[in-house]
Design a protein around this motif. Sequence first.
Motif, PDB file in Angstrom:
ATOM      1  N   CYS A 117      -0.291   5.078   6.952  1.00  0.00           N
ATOM      2  CA  CYS A 117      -1.010   5.378   8.302  1.00  0.00           C
ATOM      3  C   CYS A 117      -0.952   6.882   8.484  1.00  0.00           C
ATOM      4  O   CYS A 117      -0.147   7.638   8.265  1.00  0.00           O
ATOM      5  N   ARG A 130       2.360   8.337   8.280  1.00  0.00           N
ATOM      6  CA  ARG A 130       3.848   7.457   7.776  1.00  0.00           C
ATOM      7  C   ARG A 130       3.262   6.606   6.752  1.00  0.00           C
ATOM      8  O   ARG A 130       2.384   6.031   6.447  1.00  0.00           O
ATOM      9  N   VAL A 167       4.484   2.831   5.925  1.00  0.00           N
ATOM     10  CA  VAL A 167       5.369   1.624   6.609  1.00  0.00           C
ATOM     11  C   VAL A 167       5.660   0.582   5.554  1.00  0.00           C
ATOM     12  O   VAL A 167       4.929   0.420   4.573  1.00  0.00           O
ATOM     13  N   GLU A 198       7.710  -3.064   5.042  1.00  0.00           N
ATOM     14  CA  GLU A 198       8.306  -4.312   5.462  1.00  0.00           C
ATOM     15  C   GLU A 198       8.576  -5.416   4.454  1.00  0.00           C
ATOM     16  O   GLU A 198       7.705  -5.621   3.496  1.00  0.00           O
ATOM     17  N   HIS A 208      10.165  -0.612   8.402  1.00  0.00           N
ATOM     18  CA  HIS A 208      10.706   0.945   8.189  1.00  0.00           C
ATOM     19  C   HIS A 208       9.259   1.786   8.055  1.00  0.00           C
ATOM     20  O   HIS A 208       8.592   1.330   7.401  1.00  0.00           O
ATOM     21  N   GLN A 209       9.600   2.901   8.768  1.00  0.00           N
ATOM     22  CA  GLN A 209       8.622   3.922   8.444  1.00  0.00           C
ATOM     23  C   GLN A 209       9.090   5.407   8.228  1.00  0.00           C
ATOM     24  O   GLN A 209      10.161   5.566   8.609  1.00  0.00           O
ATOM     25  N   TYR A 210       8.493   5.742   7.347  1.00  0.00           N
ATOM     26  CA  TYR A 210       8.857   7.046   6.688  1.00  0.00           C
ATOM     27  C   TYR A 210       7.754   8.085   6.653  1.00  0.00           C
ATOM     28  O   TYR A 210       6.646   7.835   6.129  1.00  0.00           O
ATOM     29  N   SER A 211       8.099   9.271   7.477  1.00  0.00           N
ATOM     30  CA  SER A 211       6.987  10.055   7.664  1.00  0.00           C
ATOM     31  C   SER A 211       6.794  10.931   6.335  1.00  0.00           C
ATOM     32  O   SER A 211       7.687  11.096   5.689  1.00  0.00           O
TER      33      SER A 211
END
Length: 415
Positions: free
Chosen positions: A12, A33, A35, A37, A105-108
């Motif tokens: 995203c 990000r 994402v 899951e 979980h979101q990782y920038s």
Amino acid sequence: MVLGKVKVLAICFDSLNEHSLPAFSGGDLVTGRVVVEVTGDVRVRSLDITARGVAKVRWTESRNAGANTAYTQNYTEEVEYLHHYDTLIGDERGKEAPGTSPCPHQYSHVVSYSNRALATSFEGKHGSVRYWVKAELHRPWLLPVKVKKEFIVFEHIDINTALLLAPQAGSKEKTLCCWFCASGPISLSAKIERKGYTPGESIQIFAEVENCSSRVVVPKAALYQTQTFFAKGKGKQIQQLVSNLRADALPQGKSQSWEGKVLKIPPVSPSILDCPIIRVEYALVVYVDVPGGLDLSLSLPLVIGTIPLHACTPRTSSISSNCSTLSWLGLSERPEAPPSYSDLEISESHRRDCLHSCGRSEGDGDGSLLTYITEFRYLPPPLYSEVDPYPDPVEVYGDGDGDRDVRRPDTCPSR
């Protein structure tokens, strides 16, 4: 133990344009990000992202080498504009990361552009300029899960420059002839206000067409896009019609004037002028359609930019030019009125005192002269009068004939 599964892996972007598309320009940071899951217990070795931007050109040509043989020549070329790699989970040594929980979980991630200028995103018949971000989730003893998402790059072109605000004009003439019969000439002259435009604007065309031939001709105008691709020292060109208009037919011996005929520019890709393997150029062609003969055409080059025309530009008028210059310099747009002569007028007593002091210090050198200039450089001009306030002296004399003669001192009486 039942191993978990990767349910969602998505990319995203944080910045979207009005069409909900990820669009960036030179100098921006591509932020977003990743994402992840999962369901169950998933062991993750690493989560890597790669951002790339590449211009590619490819086409194929077939040639005959003999009676029954033929060969195919491939032309390919590639230029890389962006390459960025980062690890979001794990490390480069391949150390296994702890398992992720079932919740999302979101990782920038942040992708920085290189210092070199980028090329605008483009899709053509024989080439393209594309930018994308790819995420890869690596797990022990399993194939990696991959996702790829493209984003758009605009390299801005500001049409508010002297080169792109300059008018474009030209004229041509041709004579039609058939064997030994020749007709009169067909003349064409055209002009547009500037060279730079943006999509959605309208081009005002000013043209003069004179038909002295024996045929009925039709004046027309068209906007063309020219795509040029380069590979292995060879080029391939494609021309596409973008927009056109048609005027009334012009009979023999008649003329026609276009006083700002409008041709609207549809949504098109901006000009690409700085890519070594792909060029996208535009031209306005004003031409006279001659039935049964070669058309008389006049081509005016255009540049399609991304930054539209400002409200106050140097090309509008001298007043707007002064306004732009003053605003750039941080000055007031309304200049201050000059002082009146009445405010600067010096009294007669002050004048006599200054002259008297100047005469006393005549031998002082440059200092007295500087004082004189300083005091009198703003003196008002003398009042206008038709009567000479300082006439030359005259004297009257007689020559014995009873009449009086008048002469000036610098003349001599006749002898």
